[in-house]
Structures are given as structure tokens and as C-alpha cells.
Design a protein around this motif. Sequence first.
Motif, PDB file in Angstrom:
ATOM      1  N   PRO A  38       0.830  -1.215   0.000  1.00 20.29           N
ATOM      2  CA  PRO A  38       0.000   0.000   0.000  1.00 20.29           C
ATOM      3  C   PRO A  38       0.860   1.260   0.000  1.00 20.29           C
ATOM      4  CG  PRO A  38      -0.690  -1.509   1.733  1.00 20.29           C
ATOM      5  CD  PRO A  38       0.572  -2.053   1.163  1.00 20.29           C
ATOM      6  N   LYS A  39       0.354   2.289  -0.666  1.00 29.53           N
ATOM      7  CA  LYS A  39       1.075   3.559  -0.707  1.00 29.53           C
ATOM      8  C   LYS A  39       0.845   4.311   0.587  1.00 29.53           C
ATOM      9  CE  LYS A  39       1.062   4.205  -5.662  1.00 29.53           C
ATOM     10  NZ  LYS A  39       0.774   5.111  -6.764  1.00 29.53           N
ATOM     11  N   ARG A  40       1.864   5.073   0.993  1.00 30.50           N
ATOM     12  CA  ARG A  40       1.748   5.855   2.214  1.00 30.50           C
ATOM     13  C   ARG A  40       0.676   6.922   2.064  1.00 30.50           C
ATOM     14  NH1 ARG A  40       7.374   8.140   3.583  1.00 30.50           N
ATOM     15  NH2 ARG A  40       6.181   8.989   5.316  1.00 30.50           N
ATOM     16  N   PRO A  41      -0.007   7.253   3.156  1.00 32.18           N
ATOM     17  CA  PRO A  41      -1.068   8.259   3.070  1.00 32.18           C
ATOM     18  C   PRO A  41      -0.482   9.662   2.960  1.00 32.18           C
ATOM     19  CG  PRO A  41      -0.769   7.608   5.336  1.00 32.18           C
ATOM     20  CD  PRO A  41       0.125   6.719   4.512  1.00 32.18           C
ATOM     21  N   PRO A  42      -1.212  10.582   2.331  1.00 35.45           N
ATOM     22  CA  PRO A  42      -0.707  11.950   2.216  1.00 35.45           C
ATOM     23  C   PRO A  42      -0.809  12.684   3.552  1.00 35.45           C
ATOM     24  CG  PRO A  42      -2.888  11.796   1.256  1.00 35.45           C
ATOM     25  CD  PRO A  42      -2.469  10.403   1.626  1.00 35.45           C
ATOM     26  N   SER A  43       0.088  13.638   3.737  1.00 38.29           N
ATOM     27  CA  SER A  43       0.024  14.468   4.933  1.00 38.29           C
ATOM     28  C   SER A  43      -1.139  15.449   4.798  1.00 38.29           C
ATOM     29  CB  SER A  43       1.334  15.230   5.113  1.00 38.29           C
ATOM     30  OG  SER A  43       1.492  16.155   4.050  1.00 38.29           O
ATOM     31  N   ALA A  44      -1.418  16.191   5.857  1.00 36.38           N
ATOM     32  CA  ALA A  44      -2.518  17.158   5.835  1.00 36.38           C
ATOM     33  C   ALA A  44      -2.298  18.204   4.740  1.00 36.38           C
ATOM     34  CB  ALA A  44      -2.647  17.830   7.194  1.00 36.38           C
ATOM     35  N   PHE A  45      -1.045  18.604   4.542  1.00 37.37           N
ATOM     36  CA  PHE A  45      -0.758  19.592   3.497  1.00 37.37           C
ATOM     37  C   PHE A  45      -1.103  19.055   2.112  1.00 37.37           C
ATOM     38  CE2 PHE A  45       2.260  21.370   0.369  1.00 37.37           C
ATOM     39  CZ  PHE A  45       1.796  22.676   0.364  1.00 37.37           C
ATOM     40  N   PHE A  46      -0.792  17.809   1.850  1.00 32.93           N
ATOM     41  CA  PHE A  46      -1.086  17.246   0.531  1.00 32.93           C
ATOM     42  C   PHE A  46      -2.577  17.007   0.330  1.00 32.93           C
ATOM     43  CE2 PHE A  46       3.461  16.513   0.557  1.00 32.93           C
ATOM     44  CZ  PHE A  46       3.790  16.922  -0.719  1.00 32.93           C
ATOM     45  N   VAL A  47      -3.286  16.740   1.402  1.00 34.62           N
ATOM     46  CA  VAL A  47      -4.748  16.655   1.301  1.00 34.62           C
ATOM     47  C   VAL A  47      -5.287  18.037   0.931  1.00 34.62           C
ATOM     48  CG1 VAL A  47      -6.875  16.212   2.573  1.00 34.62           C
ATOM     49  CG2 VAL A  47      -4.907  14.729   2.910  1.00 34.62           C
ATOM     50  N   PHE A  48      -4.738  19.069   1.555  1.00 31.44           N
ATOM     51  CA  PHE A  48      -5.102  20.451   1.237  1.00 31.44           C
ATOM     52  C   PHE A  48      -4.767  20.770  -0.218  1.00 31.44           C
ATOM     53  CE2 PHE A  48      -3.100  24.676   0.786  1.00 31.44           C
ATOM     54  CZ  PHE A  48      -4.229  25.477   0.862  1.00 31.44           C
ATOM     55  N   MET A  49      -3.604  20.299  -0.686  1.00 33.61           N
ATOM     56  CA  MET A  49      -3.161  20.579  -2.061  1.00 33.61           C
ATOM     57  C   MET A  49      -4.135  20.016  -3.093  1.00 33.61           C
ATOM     58  SD  MET A  49      -0.374  22.314  -2.701  1.00 33.61           S
ATOM     59  CE  MET A  49       0.221  21.675  -4.251  1.00 33.61           C
ATOM     60  N   GLU A  50      -4.727  18.847  -2.822  1.00 35.76           N
ATOM     61  CA  GLU A  50      -5.674  18.253  -3.768  1.00 35.76           C
ATOM     62  C   GLU A  50      -6.813  19.222  -4.057  1.00 35.76           C
ATOM     63  OE1 GLU A  50      -6.912  14.675  -1.837  1.00 35.76           O
ATOM     64  OE2 GLU A  50      -5.004  13.658  -2.175  1.00 35.76           O
ATOM     65  N   GLU A  51      -7.357  19.807  -3.004  1.00 31.12           N
ATOM     66  CA  GLU A  51      -8.459  20.751  -3.161  1.00 31.12           C
ATOM     67  C   GLU A  51      -7.974  22.086  -3.722  1.00 31.12           C
ATOM     68  OE1 GLU A  51     -11.410  22.980  -0.131  1.00 31.12           O
ATOM     69  OE2 GLU A  51     -11.304  20.789   0.095  1.00 31.12           O
ATOM     70  N   PHE A  52      -6.812  22.540  -3.258  1.00 26.52           N
ATOM     71  CA  PHE A  52      -6.287  23.839  -3.679  1.00 26.52           C
ATOM     72  C   PHE A  52      -5.981  23.864  -5.174  1.00 26.52           C
ATOM     73  CE2 PHE A  52      -2.922  26.938  -4.389  1.00 26.52           C
ATOM     74  CZ  PHE A  52      -3.471  28.068  -3.808  1.00 26.52           C
ATOM     75  N   ARG A  53      -5.440  22.760  -5.702  1.00 32.11           N
ATOM     76  CA  ARG A  53      -5.115  22.714  -7.137  1.00 32.11           C
ATOM     77  C   ARG A  53      -6.361  22.968  -7.989  1.00 32.11           C
ATOM     78  NH1 ARG A  53      -2.303  17.918  -5.785  1.00 32.11           N
ATOM     79  NH2 ARG A  53      -0.106  18.352  -5.531  1.00 32.11           N
ATOM     80  N   LYS A  54      -7.465  22.339  -7.596  1.00 31.16           N
ATOM     81  CA  LYS A  54      -8.713  22.519  -8.349  1.00 31.16           C
ATOM     82  C   LYS A  54      -9.150  23.979  -8.324  1.00 31.16           C
ATOM     83  CE  LYS A  54     -10.261  17.865  -7.229  1.00 31.16           C
ATOM     84  NZ  LYS A  54     -11.166  17.076  -6.395  1.00 31.16           N
ATOM     85  N   GLN A  55      -9.130  24.588  -7.134  1.00 31.61           N
ATOM     86  CA  GLN A  55      -9.539  25.982  -6.995  1.00 31.61           C
ATOM     87  C   GLN A  55      -8.601  26.902  -7.774  1.00 31.61           C
ATOM     88  OE1 GLN A  55      -9.481  26.625  -2.796  1.00 31.61           O
ATOM     89  NE2 GLN A  55     -11.392  25.510  -2.424  1.00 31.61           N
TER      90      GLN A  55
END
Length: 144
Positions: A38-55
Motif C-alpha cells: 500500500p502507498k503511504r497516506p498523504p500528509s494534511a498539506f497534501f490533502v489540502f493541495m488536492e483541493e487547492f489545485r482545483k480551486q
Amino acid sequence: MKGGKSKADSTKTDARLKGKSTGAGKRGGKKEKDPNKPKRPPSAFFVFMEEFRKQFKEAHPENRSVSVVGKAAGEKWKSMTAAEKAPFVAKSEKRKAEYNKKMQTYNRKLAGGANEAEDDESDKSKSEVHDEEEEEGSGEDDEE
């Protein structure tokens, strides 16, 4: 010749520049990665980045630079309060918990896969030996 390079020195330099090992450097090389791990989970910043990229993409459709998006996200993340970061931290923790469960099952499969065959054979042999001892024991009583 003082300060001049010999031919041997230049070949060592060339090998290092080309990325080739001269023999004394690396020993075993890299281990191959398991594609089933399994791949390592993203940190809180990378979870934020997923949404931020779209915006950011909606607000700046002409921008194609990854570095600009990353810098803008970093600046926004730094300016956010802990309360604003909380939903991303919660999502990150949830993904981390799922990852830990997947890793436990993955590790069990690795440990079980290597030992299952040995355990099955050893269990069978133990029961077969036990059965044979009982049969021999009963046979000896009959003969006497």
C-alpha cells in the motif's frame, strides 16, 4: 608533470559523471519495490493541495506552471489558522488509519505466505507421525 591529470584519473571522473559504478562504491544496489504494498497516506498539506489545485486551476486557467501552484499553496497553508487546517488534518488522520489497516493485512499476507506452506507441511507431518505412533503402539499391544 605537476598538477596534470593522468589518464586513470580522467576515466574515474568520467565513470562518476556517467553514473557508472567503479566497483568499490555500491554493494547490492536497490531493492525492488513490491507493487502490492500500500502507498503511504498523504500528509494534511497534501490533502489540502488536492483541493487547492482545483480551486487554483479554476481561478487561473492560463497558468501551466506547477511551481507557481505549489508556491501559492504553501503561502496559503502558512497563513491558515489551526481551525482552518483542522478538516485537512482530520482527513489525513482518517487516511492514515486506513493505511495502517492495509499495512497490517499486507504484513500478515507476507508473513503468512512464506510460512503457510511450511506450517501446513509441518502440521501434516506432526499429525501423521502422531497417527503412526498410535498405530504402532496398538500393534505392539496386539502382538504381545
